[in-house]
Design a protein around this motif. Structure first.
Motif, PDB file in Angstrom:
ATOM      1  N   HIS A 109      -2.902  -8.880  -3.654  1.00  0.00           N
ATOM      2  CA  HIS A 109      -3.102  -7.849  -4.679  1.00  0.00           C
ATOM      3  C   HIS A 109      -2.243  -8.188  -5.891  1.00  0.00           C
ATOM      4  O   HIS A 109      -1.327  -9.007  -5.801  1.00  0.00           O
ATOM      5  N   HIS A 141      -0.160  -6.434  -9.540  1.00  0.00           N
ATOM      6  CA  HIS A 141       0.503  -5.208  -9.989  1.00  0.00           C
ATOM      7  C   HIS A 141       0.242  -4.918 -11.466  1.00  0.00           C
ATOM      8  O   HIS A 141       0.269  -3.787 -11.886  1.00  0.00           O
ATOM      9  N   HIS A 148       0.070 -11.540  -5.077  1.00  0.00           N
ATOM     10  CA  HIS A 148       0.749 -11.932  -3.845  1.00  0.00           C
ATOM     11  C   HIS A 148       0.210 -11.173  -2.635  1.00  0.00           C
ATOM     12  O   HIS A 148      -0.372 -10.099  -2.757  1.00  0.00           O
ATOM     13  N   TYR A 197       9.079  -1.043 -10.311  1.00  0.00           N
ATOM     14  CA  TYR A 197       7.983  -1.581 -11.129  1.00  0.00           C
ATOM     15  C   TYR A 197       8.137  -1.102 -12.572  1.00  0.00           C
ATOM     16  O   TYR A 197       8.489   0.059 -12.810  1.00  0.00           O
TER      17      TYR A 197
END
Ligand SMILES: [Fe+2]
Length: 187
Positions: free
Chosen positions: A78, A80, A127, A143
């Motif tokens: 996935h 981010h 990743h 994040y």
């Protein structure tokens, strides 16, 4: 020296780090200090025996999460679409990195994180994450954006076909790994 981990203080330190000239690096430093005392974090957040994704802060500029991964879990690739600072304070996270290719994805590297390790991911990282150990692993992920409100992608682990990110799919993977962990330990 007595130390404590306090969620509000930690989040405030991360928010202050965002105002530095290099926010991701500044957050990484804050995170490194926090995970240097894992027992303090356990006292504040509890020593989880099932998977956990606890949100400590969510805003347009910052998301702070505690992640507890079950033994043996393997989460599909996935992205981010924002930088991330990952600090592991118990167990380990094995990362496999990917790059886009016409057929989908190709493996481009890997990084094993163990308790005490902090690393930064750029906003283009793709990743997959696995917990290779027989114990629960614990980390704080910070994040540089709204992790839950940003449109992003995941990839089917078999076909490596790109799909919209589906938080429910993540929960299913973690639930399955939880059940496997409790079955194996007789819990
Ligand atoms: Fe991730």
């Amino acid at each position: 020296m007595t130390t404590t981990f306090d969620v509000d203080t930690f989040v405030a330190e991360c928010e202050a780090a965002l105002r530095e000239s290099q926010p991701a690096l500044a957050v990484k430093e804050v995170l490194a200090q926090a995970i240097a005392n894992p027992s303090d974090i356990d006292r504040a957040l509890g020593d989880a025996a099932k998977w956990e994704m606890r949100s400590m802060c969510r805003s347009s500029a910052l998301t702070v999460l505690q992640f507890v991964w079950p033994p043996g879990v393997e989460l599909f690739p996935h992205d981010h679409r924002m930088w991330a600072a990952i600090g592991v304070y118990g167990g380990g996270e094995d990362n496999t990195f990917f790059r886009r290719v016409p057929e989908g994805l190709a493996v481009s590297g890997g990084k094993q994180l163990r308790a005490g390790d902090v690393t930064l991911f750029g906003d283009d990282v793709i990743h997959a994450v696995a917990n290779p150990s027989r114990a629960y692993t614990a980390a704080i992920h910070v994040y540089g954006g709204d992790y839950f409100g940003t449109h992003r992608s995941q990839w089917d682990p078999t076909t490596l076909r790109e799909e919209p990110f589906d938080a429910e799919a993540v929960r299913r993977v973690l639930d399955d790994a939880d059940r496997g962990a409790h079955h194996n330990t007789g819990l």
